[in-house]
Design an enzyme around this catalytic site. Structure first.
Site, PDB file in Angstrom:
ATOM      1  N   HIS A   1     -17.205 -36.457  50.303  1.00 13.36           N
ATOM      2  CA  HIS A   1     -17.639 -35.056  50.325  1.00 13.36           C
ATOM      3  C   HIS A   1     -18.514 -34.834  51.551  1.00 13.36           C
ATOM      4  O   HIS A   1     -19.648 -35.313  51.616  1.00 13.36           O
ATOM      5  CB  HIS A   1     -18.418 -34.739  49.043  1.00 13.36           C
ATOM      6  CG  HIS A   1     -18.822 -33.308  48.916  1.00 13.36           C
ATOM      7  ND1 HIS A   1     -19.400 -32.815  47.765  1.00 13.36           N
ATOM      8  CD2 HIS A   1     -18.729 -32.248  49.766  1.00 13.36           C
ATOM      9  CE1 HIS A   1     -19.655 -31.524  47.929  1.00 13.36           C
ATOM     10  NE2 HIS A   1     -19.265 -31.163  49.141  1.00 13.36           N
TER      11      HIS A   1
ATOM     12  N   HIS B   1     -16.014 -35.831  37.663  1.00 10.70           N
ATOM     13  CA  HIS B   1     -17.427 -35.490  37.578  1.00 10.70           C
ATOM     14  C   HIS B   1     -18.026 -36.069  36.300  1.00 10.70           C
ATOM     15  O   HIS B   1     -17.690 -35.666  35.199  1.00 10.70           O
ATOM     16  CB  HIS B   1     -17.699 -33.987  37.625  1.00 10.70           C
ATOM     17  CG  HIS B   1     -19.127 -33.691  38.034  1.00 10.70           C
ATOM     18  ND1 HIS B   1     -19.551 -33.736  39.343  1.00 10.70           N
ATOM     19  CD2 HIS B   1     -20.236 -33.399  37.309  1.00 10.70           C
ATOM     20  CE1 HIS B   1     -20.842 -33.461  39.409  1.00 10.70           C
ATOM     21  NE2 HIS B   1     -21.284 -33.264  38.177  1.00 10.70           N
TER      22      HIS B   1
ATOM     23  N   GLU C   1     -13.550 -33.719  50.192  1.00 12.66           N
ATOM     24  CA  GLU C   1     -14.189 -32.649  49.435  1.00 12.66           C
ATOM     25  C   GLU C   1     -15.046 -31.828  50.390  1.00 12.66           C
ATOM     26  O   GLU C   1     -15.764 -32.382  51.227  1.00 12.66           O
ATOM     27  CB  GLU C   1     -15.066 -33.219  48.321  1.00 12.66           C
ATOM     28  CG  GLU C   1     -14.288 -33.891  47.212  1.00 12.66           C
ATOM     29  CD  GLU C   1     -15.185 -34.353  46.085  1.00 12.66           C
ATOM     30  OE1 GLU C   1     -14.655 -34.604  44.993  1.00 12.66           O
ATOM     31  OE2 GLU C   1     -16.408 -34.488  46.293  1.00 12.66           O
TER      32      GLU C   1
END
EC number: 2.6.99.2
Length: 242
Positions: free
Chosen positions: A44, A192, A71
Protein backbone atom coordinates in the site's frame (compact mmCIF):
# COMPACT_ATOMS: atom_id res chain seq x y z
CA UNK A 1 -8.12 -22.18 -6.28
CA UNK A 2 -7.93 -19.79 -3.32
CA UNK A 3 -4.69 -17.81 -3.20
CA UNK A 4 -2.79 -15.82 -0.58
CA UNK A 5 -1.56 -12.28 -1.12
CA UNK A 6 1.00 -11.31 1.52
CA UNK A 7 0.93 -7.65 2.52
CA UNK A 8 4.43 -6.42 3.37
CA UNK A 9 3.51 -2.93 4.64
CA UNK A 10 4.44 -3.72 8.23
CA UNK A 11 8.00 -4.58 7.29
CA UNK A 12 8.29 -1.05 5.93
CA UNK A 13 6.63 0.32 9.08
CA UNK A 14 9.45 -1.10 11.20
CA UNK A 15 12.04 0.30 8.80
CA UNK A 16 10.49 3.77 8.84
CA UNK A 17 10.61 3.83 12.64
CA UNK A 18 14.34 4.47 12.13
CA UNK A 19 14.30 6.70 9.10
CA UNK A 20 18.06 6.64 8.59
CA UNK A 21 18.34 2.89 7.98
CA UNK A 22 17.22 0.54 5.22
CA UNK A 23 16.36 -2.43 7.42
CA UNK A 24 14.26 -4.45 7.40
CA UNK A 25 13.83 -4.34 3.64
CA UNK A 26 10.29 -5.11 2.40
CA UNK A 27 11.81 -6.34 -0.86
CA UNK A 28 13.64 -9.12 0.99
CA UNK A 29 10.43 -9.93 2.86
CA UNK A 30 8.57 -10.27 -0.44
CA UNK A 31 11.20 -12.65 -1.79
CA UNK A 32 10.99 -14.83 1.33
CA UNK A 33 7.19 -14.80 1.20
CA UNK A 34 7.19 -15.96 -2.42
CA UNK A 35 9.72 -18.70 -1.66
CA UNK A 36 7.40 -19.92 1.09
CA UNK A 37 4.42 -20.14 -1.27
CA UNK A 38 2.79 -16.71 -1.31
CA UNK A 39 0.70 -16.36 -4.45
CA UNK A 40 1.03 -12.59 -4.60
CA UNK A 41 2.55 -9.57 -2.88
CA UNK A 42 0.49 -6.60 -1.73
CA UNK A 43 1.90 -3.17 -0.92
CA UNK A 44 0.00 0.00 0.00
CA UNK A 45 1.65 3.19 -1.21
CA UNK A 46 -0.09 5.75 0.97
CA UNK A 47 -0.23 9.44 0.15
CA UNK A 48 1.73 10.25 3.33
CA UNK A 49 4.35 7.55 2.57
CA UNK A 50 4.21 6.38 6.18
CA UNK A 51 5.58 2.93 5.34
CA UNK A 52 5.95 1.78 1.73
CA UNK A 53 7.96 4.20 -0.43
CA UNK A 54 8.02 4.70 -4.19
CA UNK A 55 11.45 3.09 -4.23
CA UNK A 56 9.86 -0.05 -2.77
CA UNK A 57 7.13 -0.44 -5.36
CA UNK A 58 9.53 0.27 -8.20
CA UNK A 59 11.85 -2.53 -7.06
CA UNK A 60 8.94 -4.85 -6.26
CA UNK A 61 7.65 -4.43 -9.80
CA UNK A 62 10.97 -5.73 -11.11
CA UNK A 63 11.45 -8.54 -8.58
CA UNK A 64 8.04 -10.02 -7.72
CA UNK A 65 7.57 -13.27 -9.60
CA UNK A 66 3.95 -13.99 -8.64
CA UNK A 67 1.82 -10.86 -8.95
CA UNK A 68 2.00 -7.38 -7.46
CA UNK A 69 -1.15 -5.83 -6.02
CA UNK A 70 -0.71 -2.09 -5.49
CA UNK A 71 -3.10 -0.67 -2.90
CA UNK A 72 -3.65 3.06 -3.28
CA UNK A 73 -6.06 5.96 -2.96
CA UNK A 74 -7.94 7.03 -6.07
CA UNK A 75 -6.06 10.31 -6.44
CA UNK A 76 -4.54 11.85 -9.55
CA UNK A 77 -1.02 11.42 -8.14
CA UNK A 78 -1.52 7.74 -7.36
CA UNK A 79 -3.16 6.99 -10.69
CA UNK A 80 -0.16 8.49 -12.47
CA UNK A 81 2.20 6.36 -10.37
CA UNK A 82 0.19 3.23 -11.16
CA UNK A 83 0.12 3.99 -14.88
CA UNK A 84 3.91 4.29 -14.88
CA UNK A 85 4.49 1.30 -12.60
CA UNK A 86 2.02 -1.06 -14.31
CA UNK A 87 1.37 -3.42 -11.37
CA UNK A 88 -0.48 -6.66 -12.05
CA UNK A 89 -3.53 -5.06 -10.50
CA UNK A 90 -4.54 -2.11 -8.35
CA UNK A 91 -6.79 -2.09 -5.31
CA UNK A 92 -8.42 1.27 -4.66
CA UNK A 93 -8.85 2.00 -0.96
CA UNK A 94 -10.04 4.97 1.11
CA UNK A 95 -7.42 6.92 3.06
CA UNK A 96 -7.50 9.30 6.01
CA UNK A 97 -4.21 10.66 7.30
CA UNK A 98 -5.25 10.31 10.95
CA UNK A 99 -6.10 6.59 10.70
CA UNK A 100 -3.65 3.93 11.87
CA UNK A 101 -4.82 1.52 9.18
CA UNK A 102 -7.63 1.46 6.62
CA UNK A 103 -10.80 1.67 8.71
CA UNK A 104 -13.57 0.95 6.22
CA UNK A 105 -14.51 0.36 2.66
CA UNK A 106 -14.50 2.75 -0.27
CA UNK A 107 -17.74 4.70 -0.80
CA UNK A 108 -18.17 3.70 -4.42
CA UNK A 109 -21.86 4.59 -4.51
CA UNK A 110 -21.16 8.12 -3.26
CA UNK A 111 -18.28 8.71 -5.67
CA UNK A 112 -19.49 6.74 -8.65
CA UNK A 113 -18.82 9.24 -11.42
CA UNK A 114 -15.30 9.96 -10.24
CA UNK A 115 -14.43 6.28 -9.77
CA UNK A 116 -15.85 5.44 -13.19
CA UNK A 117 -13.14 7.65 -14.65
CA UNK A 118 -10.36 6.23 -12.48
CA UNK A 119 -11.27 2.64 -13.25
CA UNK A 120 -11.52 3.35 -16.98
CA UNK A 121 -8.18 5.16 -16.95
CA UNK A 122 -6.39 2.22 -15.32
CA UNK A 123 -8.13 -0.65 -17.08
CA UNK A 124 -7.74 0.97 -20.50
CA UNK A 125 -4.01 0.57 -19.84
CA UNK A 126 -4.49 -3.11 -18.98
CA UNK A 127 -4.26 -2.67 -15.20
CA UNK A 128 -7.19 -4.55 -13.62
CA UNK A 129 -8.87 -2.71 -10.74
CA UNK A 130 -10.21 -4.05 -7.46
CA UNK A 131 -12.39 -1.91 -5.18
CA UNK A 132 -12.04 -2.35 -1.40
CA UNK A 133 -15.62 -2.20 -0.11
CA UNK A 134 -17.79 -3.13 2.82
CA UNK A 135 -20.22 -6.04 2.25
CA UNK A 136 -23.05 -3.67 1.35
CA UNK A 137 -25.55 -4.14 -1.49
CA UNK A 138 -25.37 -0.53 -2.69
CA UNK A 139 -21.57 -0.63 -2.79
CA UNK A 140 -21.60 -3.94 -4.65
CA UNK A 141 -23.97 -2.64 -7.31
CA UNK A 142 -22.00 0.58 -7.70
CA UNK A 143 -18.76 -1.40 -7.99
CA UNK A 144 -20.22 -3.39 -10.84
CA UNK A 145 -21.27 -0.14 -12.55
CA UNK A 146 -17.67 1.11 -12.56
CA UNK A 147 -16.58 -1.85 -14.67
CA UNK A 148 -13.96 -2.90 -12.11
CA UNK A 149 -12.88 -6.53 -12.48
CA UNK A 150 -12.64 -7.27 -8.74
CA UNK A 151 -13.89 -6.27 -5.35
CA UNK A 152 -12.02 -6.84 -2.11
CA UNK A 153 -14.47 -7.35 0.73
CA UNK A 154 -13.51 -5.57 3.94
CA UNK A 155 -13.43 -8.26 6.64
CA UNK A 156 -12.66 -5.91 9.54
CA UNK A 157 -16.08 -6.11 11.22
CA UNK A 158 -15.93 -9.90 11.05
CA UNK A 159 -12.38 -10.00 12.40
CA UNK A 160 -13.08 -7.55 15.22
CA UNK A 161 -16.50 -8.88 16.24
CA UNK A 162 -16.64 -9.00 20.07
CA UNK A 163 -18.73 -12.18 20.38
CA UNK A 164 -19.21 -15.42 18.49
CA UNK A 165 -22.77 -14.38 17.59
CA UNK A 166 -21.55 -11.06 16.21
CA UNK A 167 -18.86 -12.83 14.22
CA UNK A 168 -21.40 -15.27 12.77
CA UNK A 169 -23.64 -12.35 11.77
CA UNK A 170 -20.76 -10.56 10.04
CA UNK A 171 -19.76 -13.77 8.27
CA UNK A 172 -23.34 -14.06 7.04
CA UNK A 173 -23.13 -10.54 5.60
CA UNK A 174 -19.92 -11.48 3.79
CA UNK A 175 -21.55 -14.63 2.40
CA UNK A 176 -24.52 -12.65 1.07
CA UNK A 177 -22.12 -10.12 -0.47
CA UNK A 178 -20.26 -12.93 -2.22
CA UNK A 179 -23.47 -14.28 -3.72
CA UNK A 180 -24.46 -10.83 -4.98
CA UNK A 181 -20.97 -10.14 -6.35
CA UNK A 182 -21.03 -13.37 -8.33
CA UNK A 183 -24.44 -12.47 -9.77
CA UNK A 184 -23.03 -9.09 -10.82
CA UNK A 185 -20.03 -10.69 -12.52
CA UNK A 186 -17.48 -9.39 -10.01
CA UNK A 187 -14.46 -11.42 -8.95
CA UNK A 188 -13.93 -11.58 -5.19
CA UNK A 189 -10.97 -11.00 -2.90
CA UNK A 190 -11.08 -10.23 0.82
CA UNK A 191 -8.92 -8.90 3.58
CA UNK A 192 -8.40 -6.84 6.74
CA UNK A 193 -7.87 -8.24 10.20
CA UNK A 194 -7.68 -11.86 9.09
CA UNK A 195 -5.58 -14.13 11.32
CA UNK A 196 -4.56 -17.77 11.56
CA UNK A 197 -7.53 -18.36 13.83
CA UNK A 198 -10.35 -16.65 11.91
CA UNK A 199 -9.32 -17.09 8.28
CA UNK A 200 -10.88 -20.45 7.48
CA UNK A 201 -14.58 -19.40 7.43
CA UNK A 202 -13.75 -16.54 5.05
CA UNK A 203 -11.68 -18.87 2.88
CA UNK A 204 -14.76 -21.05 2.45
CA UNK A 205 -17.04 -18.27 1.18
CA UNK A 206 -18.45 -18.75 -2.34
CA UNK A 207 -16.36 -17.34 -5.16
CA UNK A 208 -13.46 -16.27 -2.95
CA UNK A 209 -10.28 -15.98 -5.05
CA UNK A 210 -7.62 -14.30 -2.91
CA UNK A 211 -7.11 -13.29 0.70
CA UNK A 212 -4.77 -10.38 1.37
CA UNK A 213 -3.18 -10.72 4.80
CA UNK A 214 -0.37 -8.74 6.38
CA UNK A 215 -0.34 -7.98 10.09
CA UNK A 216 -1.00 -11.50 11.35
CA UNK A 217 1.68 -13.01 9.11
CA UNK A 218 4.27 -10.36 9.99
CA UNK A 219 3.52 -10.71 13.71
CA UNK A 220 4.13 -14.44 13.53
CA UNK A 221 7.17 -14.01 11.28
CA UNK A 222 8.92 -12.07 14.04
CA UNK A 223 8.75 -15.22 16.18
CA UNK A 224 9.09 -18.08 13.70
CA UNK A 225 10.47 -16.52 10.50
CA UNK A 226 8.80 -15.35 7.32
CA UNK A 227 8.81 -18.63 5.46
CA UNK A 228 7.21 -20.62 8.26
CA UNK A 229 4.66 -17.87 8.92
CA UNK A 230 3.53 -17.87 5.28
CA UNK A 231 3.39 -21.66 5.07
CA UNK A 232 1.31 -21.81 8.23
CA UNK A 233 -1.17 -19.24 6.90
CA UNK A 234 -1.61 -21.31 3.76
CA UNK A 235 -2.41 -24.30 5.99
CA UNK A 236 -4.82 -22.24 8.10
CA UNK A 237 -6.67 -21.15 4.96
CA UNK A 238 -7.20 -24.82 4.14
CA UNK A 239 -8.32 -25.63 7.67
CA UNK A 240 -5.27 -27.82 8.26
CA UNK A 241 -3.21 -27.94 11.47
CA UNK A 242 -0.08 -25.82 11.57
Amino acid sequence: MLTLGVNIDHVATIRQARQTVMEPDPIAAAVLAELAGADGITAHLREDRRHIQERDVEILRKTVRTHLNLEMAATKEMVEIALNLKPDYVTLVPERREEVTTEGGLDVAGNLNYLLGVVEQLQSRHIPVSLFIDPDVAQLKASAQTGAKFIELHTGKYANAPTADDQARELGSLAIACDIALELGLRINAGHGLTYWNVRPVAELPGMEELNIGHSIMSRAILVGMERAVREMKLAMLGLPF
